[in-house]
Design an enzyme around this catalytic site. Sequence first.
Site, PDB file in Angstrom:
ATOM      1  N   HIS A   1     -21.206  -6.399   7.497  1.00 37.70           N
ATOM      2  CA  HIS A   1     -21.658  -6.631   8.868  1.00 37.70           C
ATOM      3  C   HIS A   1     -20.477  -7.192   9.646  1.00 37.70           C
ATOM      4  O   HIS A   1     -19.571  -7.809   9.061  1.00 37.70           O
ATOM      5  CB  HIS A   1     -22.806  -7.639   8.893  1.00 37.70           C
ATOM      6  CG  HIS A   1     -24.065  -7.117   8.267  1.00 37.70           C
ATOM      7  ND1 HIS A   1     -24.629  -7.666   7.148  1.00 37.70           N
ATOM      8  CD2 HIS A   1     -24.858  -6.075   8.613  1.00 37.70           C
ATOM      9  CE1 HIS A   1     -25.726  -6.986   6.826  1.00 37.70           C
ATOM     10  NE2 HIS A   1     -25.877  -6.012   7.691  1.00 37.70           N
TER      11      HIS A   1
ATOM     12  N   ASP B   1     -20.041 -10.756   8.920  1.00 39.45           N
ATOM     13  CA  ASP B   1     -19.537 -11.090   7.575  1.00 39.45           C
ATOM     14  C   ASP B   1     -18.011 -11.212   7.658  1.00 39.45           C
ATOM     15  O   ASP B   1     -17.398 -11.986   6.928  1.00 39.45           O
ATOM     16  CB  ASP B   1     -19.843  -9.968   6.559  1.00 39.45           C
ATOM     17  CG  ASP B   1     -21.323  -9.853   6.213  1.00 39.45           C
ATOM     18  OD1 ASP B   1     -21.993 -10.893   6.120  1.00 39.45           O
ATOM     19  OD2 ASP B   1     -21.790  -8.712   6.033  1.00 39.45           O
TER      20      ASP B   1
HETATM   21  C1  XUL Z   1     -32.316  -3.763   6.226  1.00 40.23           C
HETATM   22  C2  XUL Z   1     -31.163  -3.179   5.597  1.00 40.23           C
HETATM   23  C3  XUL Z   1     -29.850  -3.729   6.029  1.00 40.23           C
HETATM   24  C4  XUL Z   1     -28.840  -2.702   6.308  1.00 40.23           C
HETATM   25  C5  XUL Z   1     -27.507  -3.204   6.725  1.00 40.23           C
HETATM   26  O1  XUL Z   1     -33.497  -3.394   5.672  1.00 40.23           O
HETATM   27  O2  XUL Z   1     -31.284  -2.354   4.726  1.00 40.23           O
HETATM   28  O3  XUL Z   1     -29.377  -4.512   4.998  1.00 40.23           O
HETATM   29  O4  XUL Z   1     -28.652  -1.965   5.159  1.00 40.23           O
HETATM   30  O5  XUL Z   1     -27.511  -3.834   7.907  1.00 40.23           O
END
Ligand code: XUL
Length: 349
Positions: free
Chosen positions: A52, A55
């Site tokens: 992310h 992150d």
């Molecule tokens: C939410 C999900 C997130 C995404 C990344 O359900 O799967 O972790 O994969 O933002």
Amino acid sequence: MATDGMGYRFSFGPWNIHEGADPFGPAVRGDTTVVDKLTQYKALGFDGVQLHDDDVVPELDSRSSSQIANTAKEMRDVLDSEGLVAEFVAPRLWEAPEGIDGAFTANDPQVRTWALSRSRQAVDIAEILGTDLIVLWFAREGTYIRESKQAIEAHHLLVQAINAILEYNPSIRVAIEPKPNEPMDHTYIPTIGHALALGSRTCDPSRVGGLIETAHAILAGLDPSDEMAFALAADRLWGVHLNDQNGLKFDQDKSFGSVNLRAAFNQVRVLEQGGYAQTDRFIGVDVKAMRTQRTDTAIQHLVNSRRIFLMLVEKVRSLDEDALKQHVAQRDYEQLEMHILDHLMGSPA
Ligand code: XUL
Ligand code: MN
């Protein structure tokens, strides 16, 4: 390309090593930094890191452009020194207070402006980390009650948001990660069909694809392998989040294959049939450790998911395809089914 993964290379996100908090109880394991987590990847058999934006750059919304660039460069150095690559960057628009009722589809135009600007920052971060892939999970782009947003307008806003990202950087690609619900009652773009249809309305459909998560497809009442096949047929499967899900409840992110081994086998089979190993794309997992797990073994879900995947690759590759063809030609699907079950159980054919 990794050589010990039967032609595949594997990724996970730092959030997959976590402290075990859930909506009903606090953290039960010690906290570790993202950098500490990164030092564990290689030993666990993983080469790619799903990230992310925050992150990479914590408290992103209060940082200047130069602070963001410098922090992202520091993360790039860590990745390089660990021999890791960034698979993608995903703007985490759903945790910020601004995004309480969605970001791209928020009713407040100022929030929508914030969401676009933060997505452009995510693109800048991705470029510094050396990846051209942005993942959009439309977490709060949906409604708790239908009357709270204009759904037709919301879909136009999503197209505009993707266009803003594509226009900002001509090399960037966007993979939409569909999910039908949670945290919303209903989320816009619940399936890969919706995702690719949305992509076809953008300024450059060739740069919009999908990332399919097993649990999300199951929550939509769909078979994950067919969702993958739909994207593979369009050459738009740019990532996967393999995990498992025990029926229609909260998003469980269980270890791959732990609930439905046969469905897992079919996901691996479709990836094999679609030539996924011949691309440079990662086998990503998005799995949670059980809350009961002790700190020192709260990485086992990652190791196990990778191991199940590789065991299933072996099962797919050792399948007697000629026998399968004969059962199909005879329209003897009972025997076809037994053949698969025998094979998965390791019984003699
Ligand atoms: C939410 C999900 C997130 C995404 C990344 O359900 O799967 O972790 O994969 O933002
Ligand atoms: Mn996911």
